[in-house]
Design a protein around this motif. Structure first.
Motif, PDB file in Angstrom:
ATOM      1  N   ARG A 218      35.668  39.995  26.045  1.00  0.00           N
ATOM      2  CA  ARG A 218      36.608  39.739  27.141  1.00  0.00           C
ATOM      3  C   ARG A 218      36.605  40.881  28.153  1.00  0.00           C
ATOM      4  NH1 ARG A 218      39.148  35.470  29.496  1.00  0.00           N
ATOM      5  NH2 ARG A 218      41.101  36.117  30.449  1.00  0.00           N
ATOM      6  N   LYS A 219      36.571  42.094  27.645  1.00  0.00           N
ATOM      7  CA  LYS A 219      36.539  43.245  28.547  1.00  0.00           C
ATOM      8  C   LYS A 219      35.271  43.237  29.394  1.00  0.00           C
ATOM      9  CE  LYS A 219      39.357  46.399  25.773  1.00  0.00           C
ATOM     10  NZ  LYS A 219      39.353  47.663  24.990  1.00  0.00           N
ATOM     11  N   GLN A 220      34.127  42.953  28.741  1.00  0.00           N
ATOM     12  CA  GLN A 220      32.875  42.935  29.483  1.00  0.00           C
ATOM     13  C   GLN A 220      32.869  41.827  30.537  1.00  0.00           C
ATOM     14  OE1 GLN A 220      29.956  42.562  26.394  1.00  0.00           O
ATOM     15  NE2 GLN A 220      30.102  44.696  25.753  1.00  0.00           N
ATOM     16  N   GLU A 221      33.385  40.635  30.146  1.00  0.00           N
ATOM     17  CA  GLU A 221      33.428  39.539  31.113  1.00  0.00           C
ATOM     18  C   GLU A 221      34.356  39.865  32.276  1.00  0.00           C
ATOM     19  OE1 GLU A 221      34.452  35.968  29.132  1.00  0.00           O
ATOM     20  OE2 GLU A 221      32.565  35.824  28.017  1.00  0.00           O
ATOM     21  N   GLU A 222      35.496  40.497  31.970  1.00  0.00           N
ATOM     22  CA  GLU A 222      36.429  40.855  33.040  1.00  0.00           C
ATOM     23  C   GLU A 222      35.816  41.886  33.975  1.00  0.00           C
ATOM     24  OE1 GLU A 222      39.981  42.149  31.187  1.00  0.00           O
ATOM     25  OE2 GLU A 222      40.711  40.112  30.749  1.00  0.00           O
ATOM     26  N   GLU A 223      35.109  42.865  33.413  1.00  0.00           N
ATOM     27  CA  GLU A 223      34.464  43.864  34.263  1.00  0.00           C
ATOM     28  C   GLU A 223      33.398  43.229  35.151  1.00  0.00           C
ATOM     29  OE1 GLU A 223      32.990  46.792  31.604  1.00  0.00           O
ATOM     30  OE2 GLU A 223      34.961  47.642  31.142  1.00  0.00           O
ATOM     31  N   LEU A 224      32.598  42.329  34.547  1.00  0.00           N
ATOM     32  CA  LEU A 224      31.577  41.654  35.347  1.00  0.00           C
ATOM     33  C   LEU A 224      32.214  40.771  36.418  1.00  0.00           C
ATOM     34  CD1 LEU A 224      29.020  40.623  32.573  1.00  0.00           C
ATOM     35  CD2 LEU A 224      28.712  42.373  34.317  1.00  0.00           C
ATOM     36  N   SER A 225      33.288  40.072  36.034  1.00  0.00           N
ATOM     37  CA  SER A 225      33.962  39.210  37.007  1.00  0.00           C
ATOM     38  C   SER A 225      34.517  40.027  38.160  1.00  0.00           C
ATOM     39  CB  SER A 225      35.087  38.428  36.324  1.00  0.00           C
ATOM     40  OG  SER A 225      34.578  37.619  35.290  1.00  0.00           O
ATOM     41  N   GLN A 226      35.106  41.177  37.832  1.00  0.00           N
ATOM     42  CA  GLN A 226      35.659  42.028  38.883  1.00  0.00           C
ATOM     43  C   GLN A 226      34.568  42.551  39.804  1.00  0.00           C
ATOM     44  OE1 GLN A 226      37.900  45.057  36.882  1.00  0.00           O
ATOM     45  NE2 GLN A 226      39.530  43.661  36.247  1.00  0.00           N
ATOM     46  N   GLN A 227      33.438  42.941  39.213  1.00  0.00           N
ATOM     47  CA  GLN A 227      32.331  43.422  40.042  1.00  0.00           C
ATOM     48  C   GLN A 227      31.814  42.315  40.967  1.00  0.00           C
ATOM     49  OE1 GLN A 227      29.365  45.001  37.403  1.00  0.00           O
ATOM     50  NE2 GLN A 227      30.657  46.673  36.673  1.00  0.00           N
ATOM     51  N   ILE A 228      31.643  41.116  40.411  1.00  0.00           N
ATOM     52  CA  ILE A 228      31.128  40.010  41.223  1.00  0.00           C
ATOM     53  C   ILE A 228      32.126  39.631  42.315  1.00  0.00           C
ATOM     54  CG2 ILE A 228      30.491  37.570  41.149  1.00  0.00           C
ATOM     55  CD1 ILE A 228      29.402  38.101  38.324  1.00  0.00           C
ATOM     56  N   LEU A 229      33.396  39.546  41.956  1.00  0.00           N
ATOM     57  CA  LEU A 229      34.411  39.199  42.948  1.00  0.00           C
ATOM     58  C   LEU A 229      34.502  40.257  44.034  1.00  0.00           C
ATOM     59  CD1 LEU A 229      37.266  37.791  40.689  1.00  0.00           C
ATOM     60  CD2 LEU A 229      35.806  36.516  42.235  1.00  0.00           C
ATOM     61  N   ARG A 230      34.407  41.530  43.605  1.00  0.00           N
ATOM     62  CA  ARG A 230      34.478  42.609  44.591  1.00  0.00           C
ATOM     63  C   ARG A 230      33.281  42.548  45.543  1.00  0.00           C
ATOM     64  NH1 ARG A 230      34.084  46.416  41.313  1.00  0.00           N
ATOM     65  NH2 ARG A 230      36.271  46.425  40.679  1.00  0.00           N
ATOM     66  N   ARG A 231      32.086  42.315  44.958  1.00  0.00           N
ATOM     67  CA  ARG A 231      30.887  42.236  45.790  1.00  0.00           C
ATOM     68  C   ARG A 231      30.946  41.032  46.732  1.00  0.00           C
ATOM     69  NH1 ARG A 231      27.578  42.556  42.003  1.00  0.00           N
ATOM     70  NH2 ARG A 231      27.017  40.376  41.697  1.00  0.00           N
ATOM     71  N   HIS A 232      31.394  39.889  46.221  1.00  0.00           N
ATOM     72  CA  HIS A 232      31.486  38.713  47.064  1.00  0.00           C
ATOM     73  C   HIS A 232      32.528  38.887  48.149  1.00  0.00           C
ATOM     74  CE1 HIS A 232      29.608  35.751  43.915  1.00  0.00           C
ATOM     75  NE2 HIS A 232      28.769  36.698  44.310  1.00  0.00           N
ATOM     76  N   SER A 233      33.639  39.552  47.806  1.00  0.00           N
ATOM     77  CA  SER A 233      34.685  39.780  48.814  1.00  0.00           C
ATOM     78  C   SER A 233      34.173  40.689  49.920  1.00  0.00           C
ATOM     79  CB  SER A 233      35.917  40.397  48.157  1.00  0.00           C
ATOM     80  OG  SER A 233      36.439  39.547  47.174  1.00  0.00           O
TER      81      SER A 233
END
Length: 435
Positions: A218-233
């Motif tokens: 869960r932590k790894q998925e959340e970190e990846l999700s945050q990175q992707i969302l940040r990059r897309h934003s």
């Protein structure tokens, strides 16, 4: 705050002067500016105002819980006694099943049953005291009226009225919160959980292992999700900035001025005469616009509008929108993946299939990023280049990746298709507006 003697803020060691309505705890002034309680995320109130609000709320709650009359109390006592019998009955059924399995479960059951009975007995004792008071009041009234002693009755009448008013206004809990259905059925739950396991300890170890893995994943998925969302934003913001700049330039290019006097085209100047549009222009006069008036339009004392000589440079928006990686870069990344798969004996296809819950050859971008980073140690830029080159709109077809690993000709063809797809359209020539 759990400690009632605490007078200072645990975060800043300042006097508690405010109350956070969102967190239900007193705070200091620095908490409202430095955090963790700020005005934008939390509702802040003064201690006095929070005190008044809660006093008024509790007061209204108390006032609306009025005691029923005497005949309702008899019925309530019967309901509670019946409920006690129900609890005892259910408790005996559960106790019969638990005794053969675990003494600990039986002890916890007895404690739960005892707590319920204690609470219900306490409710009976409380309302029984009110009932006794009512009975005593009725007996005293009957005795006083039976004596026919007017003076004694008049002396005691005010006391009787005060007691009657007190008993009428005194509230009591009409509902029965304790029910038999929430008594613990641990034996049944344990049988379901331990059906195919050797023992409770093994089950706990398995559960602990599952929980530990789930937390890490869960932590790894959340970190990846945050990175992707940040990059897309960030990319989205950049694209909007480019659009604003592009339309600003387009607007500037749409502005027109007079060839003779440099007056801008607007509602005030469009129907006015041009003072500099005379029969003879100065010899070195070249005009202010790219478009040139005809001989018939010179000397008419009217404006001739066109685009300014100094044009703004047209931004190549579509080219900036899609900066595709070259086939050389992608082939280098594919070579790196092959080397790491061979060195570490990574079965990449099996890993993708394990994460492919629908078994359709697709995974989402979060899982794709996780596999690339966790198993192949690729950086974000390399992963982003692969995803962009594969031109995936939502989920990623990992079979394309394995085809790219096998064939460099496919990579060349994909590059050609992407260049053709995202080639910017040819600009159309615009006819100048004239007045």
């Amino acid at each position: 705050m759990s400690n009632l003697n605490q007078k200072n803020c645990v975060h800043h060691n300042r006097e508690l002067t405010y109350f956070c309505e969102s967190c239900e705890e007193p705070i200091c002034k620095l908490c409202t500016t430095l955090g963790p309680h700020n005005y934008t995320l939390h509702r802040i109130n003064s201690l006095q105002e929070a005190f008044k609000m809660r006093v008024e709320h509790i007061k209204q709650e108390i006032l609306h819980n009025i005691l029923p009359k005497r005949d309702e109390i008899f019925a309530q006592i019967n309901r509670i006694e019946y409920r006690i019998q129900e609890i005892k009955y259910v408790k005996n059924i559960i106790e019969r099943d638990c005794r053969a399995e675990m003494n600990g479960i039986e002890d916890r059951l007895n404690q739960a049953e005892q707590m319920k009975q204690t609470i219900l007995q306490h409710q009976i004792s409380v309302i029984q005291s009110d009932l006794d008071e009512m009975n005593d009041l009725a007996i005293q009234f009957f005795n006083l009226t039976k004596k026919n002693d007017y003076l004694e009755f008049l002396f005691d009448s005010q006391s009787l009225l005060d007691r009657i008013e007190f008993l009428i206004a005194k509230p009591y809990n009409k509902g029965i919160d304790e029910i038999p259905d929430d008594l613990p059925r641990e034996l049944t739950d344990l049988r379901l959980l331990l059906g195919k396991m050797e023992g409770q300890q093994q089950m706990l170890e398995v559960l602990n292992e599952i929980i530990w893995r789930m937390i890490n994943e869960r932590k790894q998925e959340e970190e990846l999700s945050q990175q992707i969302l940040r990059r897309h934003s960030e990319n989205e913001i950049k694209e909007w900035q480019k659009l604003v700049e592009f339309f600003t330039e387009q607007l500037k290019e749409s502005e027109m001025i007079c060839y003779f006097c440099n007056e801008p085209l607007n509602i005030k100047t469009i129907n006015k005469s041009c003072k500099k549009n005379k029969d003879h222009s100065p010899e070195n006069f070249v005009g202010y616009t790219v478009e040139k008036p005809t001989d018939q339009q010179i000397g008419t004392k009217r404006h001739f509008y066109g685009h300014a000589v100094l044009k703004a440079k047209m931004p190549q928006l579509q080219e900036e929108q899609k900066k595709l990686p070259s086939a050389v870069i992608i082939e280098g990344i594919m070579s790196k993946i092959k080397v790491r798969m061979q060195d570490k004996s990574i079965k990449l296809l099996e890993i993708f299939q394990e994460h492919d819950n629908d078994k359709n050859g697709f995974v989402n971008e979060i899982i794709f990023n996780y596999i690339m980073q966790e198993h192949l140690q690729l950086i974000d830029e390399e992963i982003e280049n692969i995803v962009m080159f594969m031109d995936c709109k939502s989920d990623i077809n990992y079979n394309i990746l394995f085809n790219m690993l096998k064939s460099s000709n496919l990579i060349q063809k994909m590059e050609s298709d992407l260049v053709q797809k995202y080639r910017p359209p040819k600009s159309k020539k615009r006819t100048p507006s004239q007045n």
